[in-house]
Design an enzyme around this catalytic site. Structure first.
Site, short mmCIF file in Angstrom:
data_model
loop_
_atom_site.label_atom_id
_atom_site.label_comp_id
_atom_site.label_asym_id
_atom_site.label_seq_id
_atom_site.Cartn_x
_atom_site.Cartn_y
_atom_site.Cartn_z
N ASP A 136 0.87 -1.17 0.00
CA ASP A 136 0.00 0.00 0.00
C ASP A 136 0.91 1.22 0.00
OD1 ASP A 136 -1.62 2.14 0.60
OD2 ASP A 136 -2.82 1.05 2.10
N SER A 193 1.57 12.52 -15.23
CA SER A 193 0.38 12.65 -16.07
C SER A 193 0.40 13.99 -16.79
CB SER A 193 -0.89 12.56 -15.22
OG SER A 193 -2.02 12.90 -15.99
N LYS A 196 0.39 15.09 -9.46
CA LYS A 196 1.20 14.67 -10.61
C LYS A 196 2.28 15.70 -10.93
CE LYS A 196 -0.62 10.71 -11.15
NZ LYS A 196 0.16 9.47 -11.26
N TYR A 214 -5.58 15.61 -7.93
CA TYR A 214 -4.86 14.67 -8.79
C TYR A 214 -3.79 15.41 -9.60
CZ TYR A 214 -4.02 11.38 -12.63
OH TYR A 214 -3.42 10.55 -13.56
N1 LIG Z 1 -5.11 5.80 -17.56
C1 LIG Z 1 -4.70 6.98 -18.03
O1 LIG Z 1 -5.19 7.51 -19.02
C2 LIG Z 1 -3.60 7.70 -17.33
C3 LIG Z 1 -3.21 8.95 -17.81
C4 LIG Z 1 -2.18 9.62 -17.16
C5 LIG Z 1 -1.55 9.04 -16.09
N2 LIG Z 1 -1.95 7.83 -15.66
C6 LIG Z 1 -1.27 7.27 -14.49
O2 LIG Z 1 -0.97 5.90 -14.72
C7 LIG Z 1 -1.07 5.17 -13.49
C8 LIG Z 1 -2.05 4.02 -13.63
O3 LIG Z 1 -3.32 4.50 -14.05
P1 LIG Z 1 -4.56 3.54 -14.28
O4 LIG Z 1 -5.41 4.17 -15.30
O5 LIG Z 1 -4.10 2.15 -14.52
O6 LIG Z 1 -5.28 3.62 -12.85
P2 LIG Z 1 -6.25 2.56 -12.14
O7 LIG Z 1 -7.02 3.36 -11.13
O8 LIG Z 1 -7.01 1.77 -13.15
O9 LIG Z 1 -5.27 1.55 -11.40
C9 LIG Z 1 -4.53 1.96 -10.29
C10 LIG Z 1 -4.01 0.75 -9.56
O10 LIG Z 1 -3.38 1.24 -8.37
C11 LIG Z 1 -3.87 0.50 -7.25
N3 LIG Z 1 -3.83 1.37 -6.07
C12 LIG Z 1 -4.68 2.36 -5.72
N4 LIG Z 1 -4.33 2.89 -4.52
C13 LIG Z 1 -3.23 2.20 -4.11
C14 LIG Z 1 -2.40 2.26 -2.96
N5 LIG Z 1 -2.64 3.11 -1.97
N6 LIG Z 1 -1.35 1.41 -2.89
C15 LIG Z 1 -1.10 0.52 -3.88
N7 LIG Z 1 -1.87 0.40 -4.97
C16 LIG Z 1 -2.91 1.23 -5.10
C17 LIG Z 1 -5.27 0.08 -7.63
O11 LIG Z 1 -5.70 -1.04 -6.87
C18 LIG Z 1 -5.09 -0.23 -9.12
O12 LIG Z 1 -4.67 -1.56 -9.32
C19 LIG Z 1 -1.49 6.20 -12.44
O13 LIG Z 1 -0.35 6.73 -11.81
C20 LIG Z 1 -2.16 7.28 -13.26
O14 LIG Z 1 -2.16 8.54 -12.62
C21 LIG Z 1 -2.96 7.14 -16.24
#
Ligand SMILES: NC(=O)c1ccc[n+]([C@@H]2O[C@H](COP(=O)([O-])OP(=O)(O)OC[C@H]3O[C@@H](n4cnc5c(N)ncnc54)[C@H](O)[C@@H]3O)[C@@H](O)[C@H]2O)c1
Length: 252
Positions: free
Chosen positions: A66, A145, A163, A159
């Site tokens: 976590d 991000s 970032k 958020y």
């Molecule tokens: N999806 C996008 O378009 C996008 C765009 C820009 C940046 N990002 C970044 O990419 C990363 C992944 O994004 P995503 O879309 O897969 O998000 P998501 O919410 O689908 O997945 C996040 C994962 O992190 C886990 N998580 C949440 N809180 C946690 C904690 N306290 N400790 C450990 N694990 C934890 C969740 O269980 C999940 O498996 C993030 O950092 C997000 O900010 C994503």
């Protein structure tokens, strides 16, 4: 009898590896020959992914981490070293994505999102960075991000601010670790085609696509490949960087 693994196989720990982009990153690193440690707060999908990649539990394993709990990083690092003898890569991918109008955000919630997203990256880079520095080699890769660069479109101020903080932390750790063979880089994706993005956009998907110059959501596999390259020994000259993948929404 199982073929023994080569002793030069590198180990990569991925936070938030059980879902969304994390799954693509885990698959790409595994495919590229890394042993992957899939960490998350949600153990079931992490375990399913690990057994799909390697039923024998040698090249894909899971751990509960976590990112809100600083001790978890040290525990996981210690276990990885105890079992595999080495760890070369940390991908700080876990985050809480929150979308809310800036005037509706409760200050406590602002602090909580900052703590998970920026605080998690800080602790991860600190704990693994220390270990990598001692060993004289390592790769830290932080998922930032587009929101951290342009203030965000669909996501909230908490958020976006978290970032932005990750981009700054990336430069600080990169600067402090550069002489020790350790790189620290960030990737700043725009909206990717992941379940989380489709959930946040909901009925506004078409409107969002109209505002992306290339006219489509990004492929998570592209970002996973960028992570894999930054994780490789070949990427030694890239540090303190932020690699953008945003479909042309933000050009600099
Ligand atoms: N999806 C996008 O378009 C996008 C765009 C820009 C940046 N990002 C970044 O990419 C990363 C992944 O994004 P995503 O879309 O897969 O998000 P998501 O919410 O689908 O997945 C996040 C994962 O992190 C886990 N998580 C949440 N809180 C946690 C904690 N306290 N400790 C450990 N694990 C934890 C969740 O269980 C999940 O498996 C993030 O950092 C997000 O900010 C994503």
């Amino acid at each position: 009898m199982a073929t023994p693994l080569p002793d030069n196989i590198q180990t990569a720990v991925v936070t938030g590896g059980a879902r969304g982009l994390g799954v693509h990153i885990v698959r790409a690193l595994h495919q590229a020959g890394f042993r992957v440690v899939i960490t998350d707060i949600d153990p079931k999908p992490a375990e399913a992914l690990a057994s799909e990649l390697d039923l024998a539990g040698e090249t894909a394993v899971t751990a509960t981490l976590d990112v809100d709990k600083p001790d978890d990083f040290q525990l996981v690092l210690d276990k990885v070293i105890e079992r595999f003898g080495r760890c070369e890569v940390l991908v700080n991918n876990a985050a809480r994505t929150a979308a809310q109008n800036v005037f509706d955000i409760d200050p406590a919630d602002f602090n909580a999102v900052m703590a998970t997203n920026a605080g998690g990256v800080f602790t991860g880079c600190q704990v693994f960075g220390r270990h990598f520095r001692e060993r004289g080699y390592g790769r830290l890769i932080n998922l930032a991000s587009l929101a951290g660069q342009n203030g965000g479109t669909a996501t909230g101020a908490h958020y976006a601010a978290s970032k932005g903080a990750i981009l700054t932390l990336t430069k600080i750790f990169a600067r402090d670790l550069a002489k020790d063979g350790v790189t620290c880089n960030a990737i700043a994706p725009g909206p990717l085609d992941t379940p989380m993005v489709r959930e946040v956009l909901g009925d506004n998907l078409d409107k969002a696509l109209a505002n992306i110059p290339v006219g489509k959501l990004g492929a998570p596999d592209l970002v996973a490949q960028m992570v894999t390259f930054l994780a490789s020994p070949q990427a030694a000259f890239v540090t303190g960087a932020c690699w953008d993948a945003n479909g042309g929404i933000y050009m600099r």
